[in-house]
Design a protein around this motif. Structure first.
Motif, PDB file in Angstrom:
ATOM      1  N   MET A   1      -9.799  62.988  -9.242  1.00  0.00           N
ATOM      2  CA  MET A   1     -10.776  61.903  -9.315  1.00  0.00           C
ATOM      3  C   MET A   1     -10.378  60.931 -10.417  1.00  0.00           C
ATOM      4  O   MET A   1     -10.084  61.339 -11.542  1.00  0.00           O
ATOM      5  N   LYS A   2     -10.343  59.624 -10.143  1.00  0.00           N
ATOM      6  CA  LYS A   2     -10.053  58.637 -11.166  1.00  0.00           C
ATOM      7  C   LYS A   2     -11.279  58.492 -12.047  1.00  0.00           C
ATOM      8  O   LYS A   2     -12.406  58.354 -11.572  1.00  0.00           O
ATOM      9  N   ILE A   3     -11.083  58.512 -13.354  1.00  0.00           N
ATOM     10  CA  ILE A   3     -12.222  58.502 -14.261  1.00  0.00           C
ATOM     11  C   ILE A   3     -12.015  57.510 -15.386  1.00  0.00           C
ATOM     12  O   ILE A   3     -10.920  57.119 -15.721  1.00  0.00           O
ATOM     13  N   GLN A   4     -13.106  57.082 -15.962  1.00  0.00           N
ATOM     14  CA  GLN A   4     -13.123  56.396 -17.232  1.00  0.00           C
ATOM     15  C   GLN A   4     -14.110  57.175 -18.094  1.00  0.00           C
ATOM     16  O   GLN A   4     -15.223  57.449 -17.686  1.00  0.00           O
ATOM     17  N   PHE A   5     -13.708  57.579 -19.297  1.00  0.00           N
ATOM     18  CA  PHE A   5     -14.666  58.296 -20.126  1.00  0.00           C
ATOM     19  C   PHE A   5     -14.531  57.840 -21.567  1.00  0.00           C
ATOM     20  O   PHE A   5     -13.513  57.286 -21.976  1.00  0.00           O
ATOM     21  N   THR A   6     -15.595  58.011 -22.345  1.00  0.00           N
ATOM     22  CA  THR A   6     -15.644  57.517 -23.714  1.00  0.00           C
ATOM     23  C   THR A   6     -15.322  58.611 -24.699  1.00  0.00           C
ATOM     24  O   THR A   6     -15.614  59.783 -24.465  1.00  0.00           O
ATOM     25  N   ILE A   7     -14.708  58.226 -25.809  1.00  0.00           N
ATOM     26  CA  ILE A   7     -14.426  59.186 -26.868  1.00  0.00           C
ATOM     27  C   ILE A   7     -15.459  59.109 -27.975  1.00  0.00           C
ATOM     28  O   ILE A   7     -15.354  59.819 -28.965  1.00  0.00           O
ATOM     29  N   LEU A   8     -16.488  58.252 -27.792  1.00  0.00           N
ATOM     30  CA  LEU A   8     -17.460  58.058 -28.872  1.00  0.00           C
ATOM     31  C   LEU A   8     -18.139  59.349 -29.267  1.00  0.00           C
ATOM     32  O   LEU A   8     -18.197  59.713 -30.445  1.00  0.00           O
ATOM     33  N   SER A   9     -18.679  60.089 -28.280  1.00  0.00           N
ATOM     34  CA  SER A   9     -19.368  61.336 -28.607  1.00  0.00           C
ATOM     35  C   SER A   9     -18.411  62.354 -29.190  1.00  0.00           C
ATOM     36  O   SER A   9     -18.770  63.144 -30.064  1.00  0.00           O
ATOM     37  N   PHE A  10     -17.167  62.320 -28.725  1.00  0.00           N
ATOM     38  CA  PHE A  10     -16.132  63.218 -29.246  1.00  0.00           C
ATOM     39  C   PHE A  10     -15.917  62.971 -30.737  1.00  0.00           C
ATOM     40  O   PHE A  10     -15.865  63.885 -31.547  1.00  0.00           O
ATOM     41  N   LEU A  11     -15.810  61.694 -31.117  1.00  0.00           N
ATOM     42  CA  LEU A  11     -15.561  61.371 -32.512  1.00  0.00           C
ATOM     43  C   LEU A  11     -16.783  61.611 -33.382  1.00  0.00           C
ATOM     44  O   LEU A  11     -16.674  62.077 -34.512  1.00  0.00           O
ATOM     45  N   ILE A  12     -17.964  61.298 -32.866  1.00  0.00           N
ATOM     46  CA  ILE A  12     -19.179  61.482 -33.648  1.00  0.00           C
ATOM     47  C   ILE A  12     -19.447  62.946 -33.910  1.00  0.00           C
ATOM     48  O   ILE A  12     -19.871  63.352 -35.002  1.00  0.00           O
ATOM     49  N   SER A  13     -19.166  63.790 -32.917  1.00  0.00           N
ATOM     50  CA  SER A  13     -19.515  65.209 -33.028  1.00  0.00           C
ATOM     51  C   SER A  13     -18.604  65.968 -33.975  1.00  0.00           C
ATOM     52  O   SER A  13     -18.904  67.084 -34.378  1.00  0.00           O
ATOM     53  N   LEU A  14     -17.475  65.367 -34.337  1.00  0.00           N
ATOM     54  CA  LEU A  14     -16.525  66.043 -35.203  1.00  0.00           C
ATOM     55  C   LEU A  14     -16.493  65.348 -36.556  1.00  0.00           C
ATOM     56  O   LEU A  14     -15.737  64.433 -36.789  1.00  0.00           O
ATOM     57  N   SER A  15     -17.367  65.774 -37.446  1.00  0.00           N
ATOM     58  CA  SER A  15     -17.572  65.045 -38.686  1.00  0.00           C
ATOM     59  C   SER A  15     -16.826  65.621 -39.876  1.00  0.00           C
ATOM     60  O   SER A  15     -16.759  65.005 -40.922  1.00  0.00           O
ATOM     61  N   LYS A 229      -1.046  61.655  -4.798  1.00  0.00           N
ATOM     62  CA  LYS A 229      -0.449  62.880  -4.260  1.00  0.00           C
ATOM     63  C   LYS A 229      -1.208  64.113  -4.734  1.00  0.00           C
ATOM     64  O   LYS A 229      -1.465  65.033  -3.945  1.00  0.00           O
ATOM     65  N   LEU A 230      -1.567  64.155  -6.010  1.00  0.00           N
ATOM     66  CA  LEU A 230      -2.343  65.286  -6.514  1.00  0.00           C
ATOM     67  C   LEU A 230      -3.688  65.388  -5.794  1.00  0.00           C
ATOM     68  O   LEU A 230      -4.156  66.485  -5.466  1.00  0.00           O
ATOM     69  N   SER A 231      -4.298  64.230  -5.532  1.00  0.00           N
ATOM     70  CA  SER A 231      -5.570  64.222  -4.801  1.00  0.00           C
ATOM     71  C   SER A 231      -5.376  64.731  -3.382  1.00  0.00           C
ATOM     72  O   SER A 231      -6.186  65.526  -2.873  1.00  0.00           O
ATOM     73  N   TYR A 232      -4.308  64.301  -2.720  1.00  0.00           N
ATOM     74  CA  TYR A 232      -4.016  64.738  -1.357  1.00  0.00           C
ATOM     75  C   TYR A 232      -3.802  66.249  -1.301  1.00  0.00           C
ATOM     76  O   TYR A 232      -4.222  66.912  -0.346  1.00  0.00           O
ATOM     77  N   LEU A 233      -3.153  66.794  -2.337  1.00  0.00           N
ATOM     78  CA  LEU A 233      -2.873  68.229  -2.392  1.00  0.00           C
ATOM     79  C   LEU A 233      -4.054  69.034  -2.936  1.00  0.00           C
ATOM     80  O   LEU A 233      -3.954  70.256  -3.072  1.00  0.00           O
TER      81      LEU A 233
END
Length: 276
Positions: A1-15, A229-233
């Protein structure tokens, strides 16, 4: 699946902030009869705490120090994630292959076997494959995918950023013909050394996969085809595209997404089954 995701929560959660330690070591390669310089970036944490490891490969004409020098943020990411990063020298145009009969080019054996053994023997790593991944840029993106697919007993997760994941559209580039012979005369050998023709080897539930590429990158088309190709497989994977070309400006952004992916994979694998 093609995705767009944010790193904001990733960075905030690691303080928690520490002081990443950077070592430059010379790792002996029996296969090549020489020592290979390698940068090791490790978080400042209790010695008894076992670290997951990410092998981070450079591109064509690059070297072991590229990532730490050109993207200093990797040290912060190491601190935030607790993941140790290992950046080996991949030689000039090795593509991380073993070339039969050429002792100077046995980089598959070096990275997937000799280097992994050295790192686990000299650092406080979690040596279970579920805590070991590999990624890289350009030639290193292809190298990471190539090595992970061929060594699924060693790596549990793989990434590629702007990877040359199909070498065949570029038969006259980057000294590949010096390693494989001309594409016109050795098409089968080229097929055996390109990621695009190895996807059938991916075992079910064996590899967590994350591929990204800039939309203005000359490798964008081959990454789109790999995703298709990965999606097809029916091979589960994450695929991210962002504006950008084949430049350090893009790679300095994409490494944040790559580390977010590996942090998630390693953390999930480390949890008791009932809590996942």
């Amino acid at each position: 699946m093609k995705i767009q995701f944010t790193i904001l929560s990733f960075l905030i959660s690691l303080s928690c902030a520490y002081a990443a330690k950077v070592d430059t070591v010379a790792v002996a390669s029996k296969a090549m009869g020489k020592s290979i310089k390698t940068v090791v970036i490790r978080p400042d944490q209790p010695k008894q705490q076992k670290m997951p490891v990410l092998y981070l490969l450079h591109g064509y004409s690059g070297d072991y120090a590229n990532w730490v020098n050109k993207v200093p943020a990797v040290k912060e990411l190491v601190d935030r994630t607790g993941i140790m990063i290992v950046c080996p020298d991949g030689g000039y145009g090795s593509w991380y292959w073993d070339i039969k009969g050429d002792k100077n080019y046995q980089y598959e054996t070096f990275v997937a076997k000799e280097l992994v053994a050295y790192v686990d023997g000299h650092y406080a790593t979690n040596s279970d494959r579920s805590q070991r991944g590999i990624t890289g840029l350009s030639m290193g993106g292809h190298g990471a995918m190539y090595l992970a697919i061929r060594h699924q007993d060693v790596f549990s997760a793989v990434g590629s950023t702007a990877g040359g994941v199909d070498i065949r559209p570029f038969p006259n580039n980057w000294e590949m013909a010096k390693r494989l012979g001309s594409y016109a005369e050795n098409p089968e050998k080229w097929n055996q050394h390109t990621v695009m023709e190895l996807t059938h080897l991916i075992q079910p539930k064996s590899l967590e996969i994350f591929v990204d590429c800039g939309t203005e990158d000359f490798f964008f088309a081959v990454n789109e085809k790999l995703h298709e190709k990965l999606s097809y497989l029916n091979v589960p994977h994450r695929y991210l595209t962002m504006p950008g070309g084949h430049t350090w400006d893009y790679w300095s952004k994409s490494i944040h997404y790559q580390l977010a992916f590996f942090s998630e994979v390693f953390s999930k694998a480390a949890q008791p089954i009932g809590k996942q």
